[in-house]
Design a protein around this motif. Structure first.
Motif, PDB file in Angstrom:
ATOM      1  N   SER A   1       0.871  -1.171   0.000  1.00 15.08           N
ATOM      2  CA  SER A   1       0.000   0.000   0.000  1.00 15.08           C
ATOM      3  C   SER A   1       0.907   1.219   0.000  1.00 15.08           C
ATOM      4  CB  SER A   1      -0.883  -0.006   1.249  1.00 15.08           C
ATOM      5  OG  SER A   1      -1.603   1.193   1.346  1.00 15.08           O
ATOM      6  N   ILE A   2       0.734   2.085  -1.009  1.00  7.67           N
ATOM      7  CA  ILE A   2       1.600   3.257  -1.128  1.00  7.67           C
ATOM      8  C   ILE A   2       0.766   4.513  -0.914  1.00  7.67           C
ATOM      9  CG2 ILE A   2       3.214   4.488  -2.603  1.00  7.67           C
ATOM     10  CD1 ILE A   2       3.679   1.834  -4.056  1.00  7.67           C
ATOM     11  N   LYS A   3       1.182   5.325   0.045  1.00  8.67           N
ATOM     12  CA  LYS A   3       0.473   6.558   0.378  1.00  8.67           C
ATOM     13  C   LYS A   3       1.414   7.743   0.229  1.00  8.67           C
ATOM     14  CE  LYS A   3      -2.526   4.191   3.574  1.00  8.67           C
ATOM     15  NZ  LYS A   3      -3.024   4.051   4.910  1.00  8.67           N
TER      16      LYS A   3
ATOM     17  N   ILE B   1       8.624  18.955  -0.554  1.00  8.99           N
ATOM     18  CA  ILE B   1       8.840  17.563  -0.179  1.00  8.99           C
ATOM     19  C   ILE B   1       7.502  16.830  -0.217  1.00  8.99           C
ATOM     20  CG2 ILE B   1       9.525  15.988   1.681  1.00  8.99           C
ATOM     21  CD1 ILE B   1      11.902  17.489   0.610  1.00  8.99           C
ATOM     22  N   ILE B   2       7.494  15.692  -0.878  1.00 10.74           N
ATOM     23  CA  ILE B   2       6.322  14.821  -0.891  1.00 10.74           C
ATOM     24  C   ILE B   2       6.736  13.552  -0.146  1.00 10.74           C
ATOM     25  CG2 ILE B   2       4.680  13.565  -2.316  1.00 10.74           C
ATOM     26  CD1 ILE B   2       5.498  15.575  -4.596  1.00 10.74           C
ATOM     27  N   LYS B   3       6.083  13.274   0.972  1.00 11.62           N
ATOM     28  CA  LYS B   3       6.413  12.100   1.780  1.00 11.62           C
ATOM     29  C   LYS B   3       5.680  10.877   1.226  1.00 11.62           C
ATOM     30  CE  LYS B   3       7.073  14.905   5.862  1.00 11.62           C
ATOM     31  NZ  LYS B   3       6.601  15.216   7.204  1.00 11.62           N
ATOM     32  N   VAL B   4       6.394   9.763   1.146  1.00  8.04           N
ATOM     33  CA  VAL B   4       5.836   8.522   0.613  1.00  8.04           C
ATOM     34  C   VAL B   4       5.979   7.431   1.673  1.00  8.04           C
ATOM     35  CG1 VAL B   4       5.947   6.831  -1.257  1.00  8.04           C
ATOM     36  CG2 VAL B   4       6.545   9.218  -1.714  1.00  8.04           C
ATOM     37  N   THR B   5       4.910   6.646   1.855  1.00 10.91           N
ATOM     38  CA  THR B   5       4.911   5.544   2.813  1.00 10.91           C
ATOM     39  C   THR B   5       4.629   4.242   2.075  1.00 10.91           C
ATOM     40  OG1 THR B   5       4.038   7.026   4.512  1.00 10.91           O
ATOM     41  CG2 THR B   5       3.886   4.668   4.948  1.00 10.91           C
TER      42      THR B   5
ATOM     43  N   ARG C   1       8.095   1.414   5.216  1.00  7.51           N
ATOM     44  CA  ARG C   1       9.307   2.130   4.793  1.00  7.51           C
ATOM     45  C   ARG C   1       8.908   3.527   4.387  1.00  7.51           C
ATOM     46  NH1 ARG C   1      14.253   3.973   4.484  1.00  7.51           N
ATOM     47  NH2 ARG C   1      15.509   3.412   2.710  1.00  7.51           N
ATOM     48  N   PHE C   2       9.660   4.519   4.830  1.00  8.78           N
ATOM     49  CA  PHE C   2       9.383   5.908   4.484  1.00  8.78           C
ATOM     50  C   PHE C   2      10.395   6.390   3.456  1.00  8.78           C
ATOM     51  CE2 PHE C   2       8.021   5.363   8.916  1.00  8.78           C
ATOM     52  CZ  PHE C   2       6.674   5.657   8.773  1.00  8.78           C
ATOM     53  N   SER C   3       9.910   7.177   2.509  1.00  8.20           N
ATOM     54  CA  SER C   3      10.805   7.841   1.565  1.00  8.20           C
ATOM     55  C   SER C   3      10.191   9.194   1.242  1.00  8.20           C
ATOM     56  CB  SER C   3      11.000   7.014   0.300  1.00  8.20           C
ATOM     57  OG  SER C   3       9.821   6.943  -0.462  1.00  8.20           O
ATOM     58  N   GLN C   4      10.858   9.962   0.398  1.00 10.38           N
ATOM     59  CA  GLN C   4      10.311  11.255   0.017  1.00 10.38           C
ATOM     60  C   GLN C   4      10.774  11.635  -1.383  1.00 10.38           C
ATOM     61  OE1 GLN C   4      11.797  13.753   3.150  1.00 10.38           O
ATOM     62  NE2 GLN C   4      13.700  14.211   2.107  1.00 10.38           N
ATOM     63  N   ILE C   5       9.959  12.460  -2.031  1.00 14.31           N
ATOM     64  CA  ILE C   5      10.310  13.027  -3.311  1.00 14.31           C
ATOM     65  C   ILE C   5      10.718  14.466  -3.022  1.00 14.31           C
ATOM     66  CG2 ILE C   5       9.444  13.720  -5.571  1.00 14.31           C
ATOM     67  CD1 ILE C   5       7.389  11.404  -5.265  1.00 14.31           C
ATOM     68  N   ALA C   6      11.952  14.803  -3.352  1.00 13.47           N
ATOM     69  CA  ALA C   6      12.477  16.152  -3.108  1.00 13.47           C
ATOM     70  C   ALA C   6      12.492  16.895  -4.436  1.00 13.47           C
ATOM     71  CB  ALA C   6      13.880  16.085  -2.522  1.00 13.47           C
TER      72      ALA C   6
END
Length: 190
Positions: free
Chosen positions: A98-100, A165-169, A181-186
């Protein structure tokens, strides 16, 4: 006498190290952590991403399409003590993720003039979050989604700018153990 002092000093050093080691092994009753069953390697992330807490993927603000992708690996540690083989990364297929996403953007009041016409942006804080959906990893452990800044709500006064910043989970379950897992689009500029 000198040997006794050396022996006593060595004994004190060993006692200090033993005490420090034993005191560090106390479990924290407030933390109930479980080791993740998979490694989520975010594709396109800057150096150090598998180890760092938040993998950051730089994306140009003029991009028409944003690709969010990761590879899922299970770590086989049976040969961890063999320096010729070591830990093996095995791609994990058929895991539903599941990607949020979530973004918070503060727009400052701005005035600018173009061809004699003055425009004013009013200050606002814009929050957007959503579920990109569920996707299943392929035979190589790869999951990939494509979107655009427009679909994320970057329009009009909310256009993407350097520093956004767009945070992705990324969340899923493997062998009955849930992981996130957390990541982000910068957002960057050329």
């Amino acid at each position: 006498m000198k040997n006794i002092k050396t022996f006593a000093g060595s004994l004190c050093l060993i006692a200090t190290i033993t005490f420090a080691t034993l005191s560090c092994k106390v479990e924290d009753p407030m933390l109930n952590s479980v080791v993740s069953p998979v490694l989520v390697d975010v594709v396109g992330a800057t150096f150090g991403a598998p180890i760092s807490a938040t993998a950051s993927v730089p994306t140009d603000s003029s991009s028409q399409e944003i690709t969010v992708a990761s590879r899922l690996f299970e770590l086989d540690k049976t040969n961890i003590l063999n320096n010729e083989i070591g830990i093996d990364s095995i791609p994990v297929s058929a895991i539903a993720l599941s990607i949020k996403y979530e973004l918070t953007k503060s727009v400052k009041a701005e005035k600018f003039t173009i061809k004699g016409q003055t425009y004013t942006f009013t200050p606002e804080t814009y929050k957007s979050s959503g579920n990109w959906g569920e996707i299943t990893s392929d035979g190589n452990g790869l999951v990939s989604l494509k979107t655009s800044f427009k679909k994320l709500g970057f329009e009009g006064n909310r256009i993407q700018r350097k520093g956004d910043i767009i945070k992705v989970t990324w969340s899923g379950t493997h062998k009955g153990i849930a992981f996130t897992r957390f990541s982000q689009i910068a957002v960057t500029e050329k």
